[in-house]
Write an enzyme that holds these catalytic residues in place. Structure first.
Site, PDB file in Angstrom:
ATOM      1  N   GLU A  88       8.880  -3.688   5.038  1.00 14.30           N
ATOM      2  CA  GLU A  88       9.839  -2.781   4.240  1.00 14.30           C
ATOM      3  C   GLU A  88      10.221  -3.897   3.063  1.00 14.30           C
ATOM      4  O   GLU A  88      11.490  -3.719   2.549  1.00 14.30           O
ATOM      5  CB  GLU A  88      11.054  -2.116   4.460  1.00 14.30           C
ATOM      6  CG  GLU A  88      10.606  -1.062   5.705  1.00 14.30           C
ATOM      7  CD  GLU A  88       9.837   0.189   5.307  1.00 14.30           C
ATOM      8  OE1 GLU A  88       9.655   0.253   4.128  1.00 14.30           O
ATOM      9  OE2 GLU A  88       9.174   0.729   6.043  1.00 14.30           O
TER      10      GLU A  88
ATOM     11  N   ASN B  74       1.720   5.428   4.781  1.00 11.75           N
ATOM     12  CA  ASN B  74       0.600   5.725   5.701  1.00 11.75           C
ATOM     13  C   ASN B  74      -0.525   4.690   5.633  1.00 11.75           C
ATOM     14  O   ASN B  74      -1.784   5.330   6.431  1.00 11.75           O
ATOM     15  CB  ASN B  74       0.174   7.139   5.583  1.00 11.75           C
ATOM     16  CG  ASN B  74       1.353   8.347   6.175  1.00 11.75           C
ATOM     17  OD1 ASN B  74       2.217   7.849   7.017  1.00 11.75           O
ATOM     18  ND2 ASN B  74       1.508   9.302   5.451  1.00 11.75           N
TER      19      ASN B  74
ATOM     20  N   GLY C  11       0.854  -1.184   0.014  1.00 14.56           N
ATOM     21  CA  GLY C  11      -0.185   0.151   0.138  1.00 14.56           C
ATOM     22  C   GLY C  11       0.952   1.191  -0.149  1.00 14.56           C
ATOM     23  O   GLY C  11       2.000   1.135   0.198  1.00 14.56           O
TER      24      GLY C  11
END
Length: 193
Positions: free
Chosen positions: A86, A12, A9
């Protein structure tokens, strides 16, 4: 047979928060997890850090060039799930090794990361995850205009930019910040350059 999951995504959208919630759920049920983070993400050092303020220590801070093969025997019969934050920073080989673990050791691997960089190009790790993942899920966030955000816009000194090094971690450079944007807002900012 276990699966390789890719949950991606825009900035945030809660990727790190979701990962920590999954780890908590496994551990609450007396299951063992391994949490991996790319060492290219220098934010919070050896910890995962969510923008809403929660943190967790990682088990493996993984350099880009390091193989995961040395962990296979240790993980076999000792680990119930591998969680990767990550994941866009993984190398092609590292993604392939994680996929191998799901098939040959029957350990589920859930990877969280960005799909594209601030120039809207796929990251290496994300590319291979999109090719190999058994299940792919987009995590949702919104643009400041209220529409669904899919782009990661980079700002330098509060000005939108498409220039600079491919990887600059927010927080590592006081001038660089990122915002999630919808396609329209991204194009409007791009056209102002």
């Amino acid at each position: 047979m276990s699966k390789l999951y890719f949950r991606y995504g825009a900035m945030n959208c809660g990727k790190s928060t979701a990962l920590m919630q999954v780890a908590h759920n496994y551990e609450e049920n007396n299951k063992r997890v391994v949490v991996i983070k790319s060492s290219l993400d220098t934010k919070a050092g050896n910890n995962l850090q969510s923008r809403i303020g929660i943190e967790r220590k990682v088990d493996i801070l993984l350099p880009y060039s390091k193989s995961l093969e040395k962990y296979y025997d240790e993980w076999n019969n000792n680990i119930d799930c591998i969680l990767v934050d990550e994941a866009q920073f993984l190398s092609t080989k590292q993604v392939e090794e994680l996929w191998f673990v799901t098939k040959m050791y029957d350990i589920p691997v859930i990877c969280y990361g960005l799909k594209t960089n601030f120039q809207s190009h796929l990251f290496e790790g994300s590319t291979r995850l999109l090719e190999l993942a058994d299940e792919i899920e987009e995590l949702i966030t919104i643009c400041e205009c209220g529409k669904r955000a899919k782009f990661n816009a980079r700002f330098v000194n509060n000005k939108f930019t498409l220039e600079g090094d491919s990887i600059v971690i927010d927080g590592s450079n006081n001038e660089v910040t990122y915002k999630p944007m919808c396609g329209k807002c991204y194009i409007l900012n791009k056209n102002k350059l």
